[in-house]
Design a protein around this motif. Structure first.
Motif, mmCIF file in Angstrom:
data_model
loop_
_atom_site.group_PDB
_atom_site.id
_atom_site.type_symbol
_atom_site.label_atom_id
_atom_site.label_comp_id
_atom_site.label_asym_id
_atom_site.label_seq_id
_atom_site.Cartn_x
_atom_site.Cartn_y
_atom_site.Cartn_z
ATOM 1 N N THR A 1 -26.555 29.279 -20.736
ATOM 2 C CA THR A 1 -25.522 29.920 -21.538
ATOM 3 C C THR A 1 -25.932 31.369 -21.778
ATOM 4 O OG1 THR A 1 -26.575 29.360 -23.651
ATOM 5 C CG2 THR A 1 -25.107 27.717 -22.673
ATOM 6 N N ARG A 2 -25.092 32.131 -22.455
ATOM 7 C CA ARG A 2 -25.448 33.506 -22.786
ATOM 8 C C ARG A 2 -26.444 33.572 -23.926
ATOM 9 N NH1 ARG A 2 -22.648 37.499 -20.369
ATOM 10 N NH2 ARG A 2 -20.806 36.913 -19.189
ATOM 11 N N GLY A 3 -26.693 32.454 -24.558
ATOM 12 C CA GLY A 3 -27.703 32.398 -25.597
ATOM 13 C C GLY A 3 -29.054 32.041 -25.012
ATOM 14 N N PRO A 4 -29.994 31.647 -25.854
ATOM 15 C CA PRO A 4 -31.348 31.361 -25.372
ATOM 16 C C PRO A 4 -31.543 29.956 -24.815
ATOM 17 C CG PRO A 4 -31.274 31.180 -27.753
ATOM 18 C CD PRO A 4 -29.899 31.631 -27.333
ATOM 19 N N VAL A 5 -30.507 29.101 -24.830
ATOM 20 C CA VAL A 5 -30.666 27.700 -24.452
ATOM 21 C C VAL A 5 -30.183 27.464 -23.024
ATOM 22 C CG1 VAL A 5 -30.060 25.303 -25.020
ATOM 23 C CG2 VAL A 5 -30.395 26.985 -26.847
ATOM 24 N N ILE A 6 -30.984 26.703 -22.255
ATOM 25 C CA ILE A 6 -30.630 26.276 -20.904
ATOM 26 C C ILE A 6 -30.638 24.747 -20.893
ATOM 27 C CG2 ILE A 6 -31.280 26.298 -18.468
ATOM 28 C CD1 ILE A 6 -32.744 28.902 -18.946
#
Length: 617
Positions: free
Chosen positions: A575-580
């Motif tokens: 995602t565009r956040g820190p989570v994969i």
């Protein structure tokens, strides 16, 4: 008197933004004064019809003022702000050029990386104490304060902490310096050309300038109120800070006097930032400058003439010159050289490479030049000793892109090595039957079958961490569960059971590719990966026997050591956040527990998992 220099148009001063880099000066008294000596609430431009006479030059007998620097860089943002890539390096580079060319002592430069607001303010207090000592002796002193990082409307973001603009302004206003020069490069990352500033036009850009300019603060902004400031992957820096540093190294020395004044640095940074950003997806940004320098004269910022090592670009050269420091691979200068006069750039002695792009007869030509800069004398760029670089073909009528155009490799995921990641996953591991379990059957033990006699798989859990070592290659380690079963038997009045649980710790190497998106900080992409692992395993077995004639059961526990070899493949969704998030399957072979006749049980087997990784960039 306040003068406004929104080069080359005189209409941007009132609307200039602190969106990118803000440069302001504070007089010793801490306020703006007009010609009559009054302190207005806000600065006003001087009438165009009555420009002030320039102040007389400072006599050569006046000693150079003592110089101090506080340079702050923070890649980490606050809530809702993506991690930056180059803010901390920009602070280090700005400190380096001021130390090399600004006549700053080694102990007079303070570089703060990822500090909190309290540390920044405490450092200003420490330097202010030194400045008071100079003031008491009647000595001149200059303070340069530089900040590169995130910002909001009323504060600068330092990770989870914030530093109020009003607090910083008041603290700097009280510094007893002859001149205080502050550069603020507030930014927010994006993808190809990262956008700087959380709310560019209506929030940070307008409000922070209005707050900073109420007490006689002059502002240099990297963009106007309607524009966004950007970072460059090619330059590994923000466009504005990079061009400002190149200007301070001597590219802006228009009159050839061996020093770079504030006005020269501004005019160079304006032109080069506009040209560079006009070729990006976001578009051009216009640098603006407000000054209140009455009585200061032409303020020099750096002195390239002091440098022991310089690169000289010949007068006849016409083209773009990109200079790279070989040992580090950093781009240290990007200059558009026009014919007419030689240009000297000050660098530390060492090994460099220059790429010179020029147009001849309507076609582009690129030369690669190896350079060794030495102390005590300038080194001229000799084009005759350079080797031509073969250009990739382009469509008829097209111009080869000069900067920051994404290649096919970029679009398909070429990127820097992955940052630190922690991960965990939960899934199932299918149980294994082999000679070991067959031997238990011979002795009358039968597998304890839960879930309505279905041979259910074992739960598998793992947790670990990894770090990229090359683009698309990472190494790491994790702890994980392996197989475990329970077998039972009943003989006459005897009720026995035998069970085991197995665990592993493994190191792994992971290779990946990105078929969709681009693997870069705070971007979304789909990643396909495969990994191999090897490690140690630990098995714990328990034998429990009981009888109706015995008052208590007897139990014995044993431990077994072995090794584990595994391979996994899967797909990750960033995602565009820190989570994969990821989904993976694989197989592990773990010959760990054994019996007295030599049968060894494989505690591994096929598995499937879902999980998540957390990126630290």
């Amino acid at each position: 008197m306040t003068s406004f220099l929104p080069y080359p148009f005189p209409s941007r001063a009132a609307a200039s933004t602190a969106l990118g880099a803000l440069l302001f000066f504070l007089s010793p008294s801490g306020g703006v004064r007009d010609a009559a000596g009054a302190q207005p609430d806000s600065p006003a431009p001087a009438p165009a019809s009555a420009p002030p006479a320039p102040p007389p030059p400072v006599p050569a007998s006046v000693p150079h003022p003592h110089a101090y620097g506080i340079l702050v860089g923070s890649n980490a943002g606050g809530a809702g702000q993506a991690t930056l890539r180059y803010a901390e390096d920009d602070a280090r580079r700005m400190g380096a050029v001021l130390k090399e060319l600004g006549r700053y002592g080694t102990t007079d430069m303070r570089v703060l990386v990822r500090p909190d607001g309290a540390r920044v303010l405490a450092t200003i207090d420490e330097v202010a104490a030194k400045l008071r000592a100079h003031q008491a002796k009647g000595e001149q002193a200059v303070l340069v304060f530089y900040y590169s990082g995130h910002a909001r409307a009323n504060a600068f973001s330092l990770g989870s902490d914030e530093l109020s603009i009003a607090t910083l302004r008041e603290k700097l206003r009280q510094v007893p310096s002859t001149l205080t020069l502050v550069v603020l490069d507030a930014c927010q990352s994006g993808q190809f050309a990262r956008t700087k500033g959380a709310e560019p036009a209506a929030d940070f850009s307008f409000n922070s300038v209005s707050r900073l300019t109420t007490k006689g603060i002059a502002v240099m902004a990297s963009s106007s109120a309607e524009e966004l400031s950007q970072e460059s992957d090619e330059l590994h820096s923000s466009y504005f800070t990079h061009h400002l540093i190149v200007a301070l190294r001597g590219a802006a020395d228009a009159d050839g006097d061996g020093r770079v004044s504030l006005d020269e640095a501004y005019r160079y940074a304006y032109r080069r930032t506009l040209v560079s950003t006009s070729q990006t997806q976001v578009g051009g940004q216009h640098v603006t400058l407000e000054t209140d320098l009455a009585g200061q004269g032409d303020v020099p910022v750096t002195y390239p003439v002091d440098a022991r090592s310089q690169l000289e670009l010949p007068a006849a050269l016409d083209g773009r010159v990109l200079v790279q420091h070989k040992p580090s691979g950093n781009v240290v200068a990007e200059v558009q050289k026009a014919p007419g006069s030689a240009v000297k750039l000050a660098f530390a002695a060492g090994s460099y490479k220059a790429l010179v792009r020029s147009a001849s007869g309507g076609s582009a030509r690129v030369l690669e030049c190896s350079l060794t800069l030495v102390d005590t004398r300038p080194t001229a760029l000799d084009l005759g000793a350079c080797a031509p670089v073969k250009l990739a073909g382009v469509a008829k009528g097209e111009t080869p892109p000069e900067r920051d155009q994404p290649s096919d490799d970029d679009a398909r995921g070429k990127a820097a090595a992955a940052p630190w990641q922690i991960e965990s996953g939960l899934g199932v591991l299918w149980r294994q039957e082999d000679a070991f379990t067959a031997r238990l059957n011979e002795f009358g033990y039968r597998y304890k079958e839960p879930f309505l006699s279905m041979k259910a798989p074992r739960w598998r859990f793992h947790a670990g961490a990894s770090k990229g070592i090359l683009p698309h290659v990472s190494v790491g380690a994790y702890v994980h569960t392996l197989g475990g079963d329970r077998y039972e038997r009943t003989l006459s009045d005897s009720d026995d059971w035998f069970s085991w649980d197995t665990y592993g710790v493994s190191g792994f190497i992971r290779a990946s590719t990105v078929p969709i998106g681009r693997m870069s900080p705070r971007s979304s992409f789909i990643e396909l990966y495969a990994q191999g692992a090897i490690g140690l395993s630990l098995g714990v077995t328990t034998l429990s026997t009981g009888s109706s004639r015995a008052p208590a059961r007897e139990e014995s526990t044993d431990t077994h050591w072995g090794w584990v070899l595994g391979g996994h493949a899967g797909a990750a969704f960033a995602t565009r956040g820190p989570v994969i998030f990821f989904l993976q399957g694989g197989y592990e072979y773990a010959p760990t527990i054994s019996n007295l006749v030599g049968d060894v049980h494989n505690s591994g087997g096929p598995s499937a998992q879902i999980g998540a990784r957390l990126r630290f960039e």
